[in-house]
Write a protein that holds these residues in place. Structure first.
Motif, mmCIF file in Angstrom:
data_model
loop_
_atom_site.group_PDB
_atom_site.id
_atom_site.type_symbol
_atom_site.label_atom_id
_atom_site.label_comp_id
_atom_site.label_asym_id
_atom_site.label_seq_id
_atom_site.Cartn_x
_atom_site.Cartn_y
_atom_site.Cartn_z
ATOM 1 N N GLY A 185 0.522 -1.339 0.255
ATOM 2 C CA GLY A 185 -0.095 0.012 0.174
ATOM 3 C C GLY A 185 0.934 1.352 -0.206
ATOM 4 N N ARG A 186 -0.244 2.067 -0.313
ATOM 5 C CA ARG A 186 1.262 3.336 -0.297
ATOM 6 C C ARG A 186 1.412 3.741 1.134
ATOM 7 N N VAL A 187 0.578 4.470 2.110
ATOM 8 C CA VAL A 187 0.555 3.913 3.240
ATOM 9 C C VAL A 187 1.649 3.549 3.570
ATOM 10 N N ASP A 188 2.111 2.138 3.943
ATOM 11 C CA ASP A 188 2.479 1.291 4.278
ATOM 12 C C ASP A 188 4.361 1.588 3.836
ATOM 13 N N ARG A 189 4.221 1.820 2.137
ATOM 14 C CA ARG A 189 5.705 2.015 1.498
ATOM 15 C C ARG A 189 6.146 3.746 2.249
ATOM 16 N N MET A 190 5.187 4.509 2.298
ATOM 17 C CA MET A 190 5.602 5.580 3.038
ATOM 18 C C MET A 190 5.984 5.237 4.946
ATOM 19 N N LEU A 191 5.434 4.767 5.280
ATOM 20 C CA LEU A 191 5.558 4.652 6.688
ATOM 21 C C LEU A 191 7.027 3.408 6.792
ATOM 22 N N ASP A 192 7.360 2.775 6.025
ATOM 23 C CA ASP A 192 8.575 2.108 5.650
ATOM 24 C C ASP A 192 9.368 2.800 5.405
ATOM 25 N N GLY A 193 9.454 4.159 4.215
ATOM 26 C CA GLY A 193 10.527 5.116 4.301
ATOM 27 C C GLY A 193 10.909 4.941 5.533
ATOM 28 N N LEU A 194 10.182 6.072 6.501
ATOM 29 C CA LEU A 194 9.897 6.337 7.641
ATOM 30 C C LEU A 194 10.975 5.952 8.468
ATOM 31 N N ALA A 195 10.313 4.591 8.367
ATOM 32 C CA ALA A 195 10.996 3.564 9.762
ATOM 33 C C ALA A 195 12.740 3.787 8.641
ATOM 34 N N CYS A 196 12.891 3.508 8.543
ATOM 35 C CA CYS A 196 14.038 2.985 7.342
ATOM 36 C C CYS A 196 14.874 4.198 7.783
ATOM 37 N N LEU A 197 13.987 5.742 7.948
ATOM 38 C CA LEU A 197 14.873 6.911 7.337
ATOM 39 C C LEU A 197 15.185 7.281 9.913
ATOM 40 N N TYR A 198 14.855 6.585 10.253
ATOM 41 C CA TYR A 198 14.803 6.597 11.613
ATOM 42 C C TYR A 198 15.553 5.470 12.248
ATOM 43 N N ARG A 199 15.628 4.273 11.383
ATOM 44 C CA ARG A 199 16.563 3.726 12.102
ATOM 45 C C ARG A 199 17.700 3.447 12.041
ATOM 46 N N TYR A 200 18.622 4.213 10.529
ATOM 47 C CA TYR A 200 19.770 4.051 9.936
ATOM 48 C C TYR A 200 20.341 5.833 9.764
ATOM 49 N N GLY A 201 19.206 7.053 9.628
ATOM 50 C CA GLY A 201 19.876 7.609 9.590
ATOM 51 C C GLY A 201 19.819 8.545 10.663
ATOM 52 N N LEU A 202 18.414 8.178 12.066
ATOM 53 C CA LEU A 202 18.769 9.279 13.086
ATOM 54 C C LEU A 202 19.132 8.152 13.924
ATOM 55 N N PHE A 203 18.644 7.346 14.281
ATOM 56 C CA PHE A 203 19.242 6.060 15.511
ATOM 57 C C PHE A 203 20.389 5.436 15.027
ATOM 58 N N ARG A 204 20.549 4.335 16.062
ATOM 59 C CA ARG A 204 21.552 3.215 15.445
ATOM 60 C C ARG A 204 19.865 2.310 15.397
ATOM 61 N N ASN A 205 20.440 1.300 14.414
ATOM 62 C CA ASN A 205 19.856 0.368 14.085
ATOM 63 C C ASN A 205 20.121 -0.807 15.223
ATOM 64 N N ALA A 206 20.578 -0.863 16.006
ATOM 65 C CA ALA A 206 21.005 -1.618 16.695
ATOM 66 C C ALA A 206 20.502 -2.130 18.277
ATOM 67 N N ARG A 207 20.306 -0.109 18.099
ATOM 68 C CA ARG A 207 20.204 0.315 19.605
ATOM 69 C C ARG A 207 18.624 0.087 19.567
ATOM 70 N N VAL A 208 17.666 0.318 18.192
ATOM 71 C CA VAL A 208 16.012 0.801 18.473
ATOM 72 C C VAL A 208 16.508 -0.960 18.426
ATOM 73 N N ARG A 209 16.631 -2.085 17.797
ATOM 74 C CA ARG A 209 16.197 -3.778 17.648
ATOM 75 C C ARG A 209 16.461 -4.037 19.333
ATOM 76 N N GLU A 210 17.458 -3.348 19.880
ATOM 77 C CA GLU A 210 17.556 -3.362 20.993
ATOM 78 C C GLU A 210 16.769 -2.960 22.419
ATOM 79 N N PHE A 211 15.492 -2.431 21.883
ATOM 80 C CA PHE A 211 14.500 -1.814 22.792
ATOM 81 C C PHE A 211 13.035 -2.800 22.331
ATOM 82 N N PHE A 212 13.546 -3.078 21.169
ATOM 83 C CA PHE A 212 11.990 -4.215 20.789
ATOM 84 C C PHE A 212 11.972 -5.236 21.178
ATOM 85 N N ASN A 213 13.264 -5.744 21.994
ATOM 86 C CA ASN A 213 13.562 -7.166 22.097
ATOM 87 C C ASN A 213 13.113 -7.448 23.848
ATOM 88 N N LEU A 214 12.521 -5.569 24.893
ATOM 89 C CA LEU A 214 12.840 -6.048 26.094
ATOM 90 C C LEU A 214 11.109 -6.577 26.149
#
Length: 320
Positions: free
Chosen positions: A86-115
């Motif tokens: 979906g168009r909204v899904d692709r847009m949110l995927d892009g924002l999530a990738c920017l968040y994980r790889y451009g603004l924050f550390r991907n490993a740290r984000v994944r650490e949070f989601f395994n709590l």
């Protein structure tokens, strides 16, 4: 409107546990659910009764029917790639990738989601996420989204509250901090683009699913309701479809729900924007405060967390 043509949504990002909980309060012979991407309808249908999943967009219904066929055959793996289309899904995927790889550390984000511990989640969030960058991202993203919405929806968006970005940030933070991240498929799907190992949204859980009581119908919500016989439905799951409707349109919806709903029928309405439908719905729908509070507690998603549950009084009580 052109935004709703094609396929805007390939997955429902609202937690179907809310509708499952509310529907469990009454016997349901006939229920109505907004189809959207099908996830909530597919979760409700196996509980029994006859369910109508309604949408005005044929592309959305085509996707829903494909999902239903795959679920009936127990084929979860073929559904998962569809969720990014979906168009909204692709847009949110892009924002999530920017968040994980451009603004924050991907490993740290994944650490949070395994709590699995809420106290540890809050500590992690306050230590590594919460700050000017996190808040600034929301101001920028929501500002761009509002420009986009005003382009498509015009004057209906002029009443949006000036603090909408702050409100939405608080809603996402509530999703991040009020349920175990490791067990929250909606957070994983939004931020990581997948589901936790062995954890699924309700419609993907127990397979294969019996969907014999589910029908997909193309139509306009108000027009469809006004064609139905009186006292004929027990449940209405309308998502946030009325959110951009005018006051008179919401009043028209309220009259239709009171006429079509059996006495005691339950209505679930959601909103992204923090306002109530109550002033416009009119008489005959009683706000169910305790059910609404419990529904909000159950919601694990980041969107449409303003939830109101109403009970239909019935036409006879109005004329008495």
């Amino acid at each position: 409107m052109s935004f709703f043509r094609g396929l805007p949504f390939a997955q429902v990002r609202e937690d179907a546990e809310v509708e499952l909980f509310v529907a469990g309060q009454r016997p349901i012979e006939r229920g109505l659910i907004i189809a959207s991407a099908g996830c909530t309808a597919l979760a409700l249908a196996p509980r029994g009764g006859h369910w109508t999943a309604l949408d005005s967009n044929p592309a959305q219904l085509e996707l829903c029917q494909l999902k239903a066929r795959l679920l009936t055959n127990g084929n979860r793996d073929r559904i998962l790639p569809l969720l990014r289309t979906g168009r909204v899904d692709r847009m949110l995927d892009g924002l999530a990738c920017l968040y994980r790889y451009g603004l924050f550390r991907n490993a740290r984000v994944r650490e949070f989601f395994n709590l699995d511990d809420l106290a540890a989640q809050r500590q992690h969030f306050e230590s590594y996420w919460d700050g000017r960058l996190w808040r600034g991202c929301f101001q920028l993203a929501i500002g761009q989204t509002l420009l986009f919405m005003r382009w498509f929806f015009g004057s209906l968006t002029h009443s949006f509250p000036p603090n909408l970005a702050t409100h939405l940030r608080h809603e996402v933070e509530a999703a991040l901090l009020r349920s175990p991240a490791r067990q929250n498929p909606y957070l994983w799907q939004l931020f990581l683009g997948g589901y936790p190992p062995g954890v699924w949204p309700p419609y993907l859980g127990d397979l294969p699913r019996d969907l014999s009581g589910l029908e997909w119908v193309k139509g306009d919500l108000l027009e469809w309701l006004e064609e139905q016989p009186s006292d004929s439905l027990d449940f209405f799951g309308l998502s946030n479809v009325p959110e951009l409707a005018s006051g008179p349109e919401i009043a028209r919806l309220g009259k239709a729900l009171v006429r079509v709903g059996r006495p005691g029928a339950l209505v679930v309405l959601r909103r992204i924007i923090p306002r109530s439908y109550r002033p416009d719905l009119g008489e005959g729908l009683v706000f169910a405060d305790a059910l609404s509070r419990r529904a909000r507690e159950l919601e694990r998603g980041c969107f449409c967390r303003t939830i109101e549950v109403f009970e239909v009084q019935g036409q006879s009580s109005l004329s008495a």
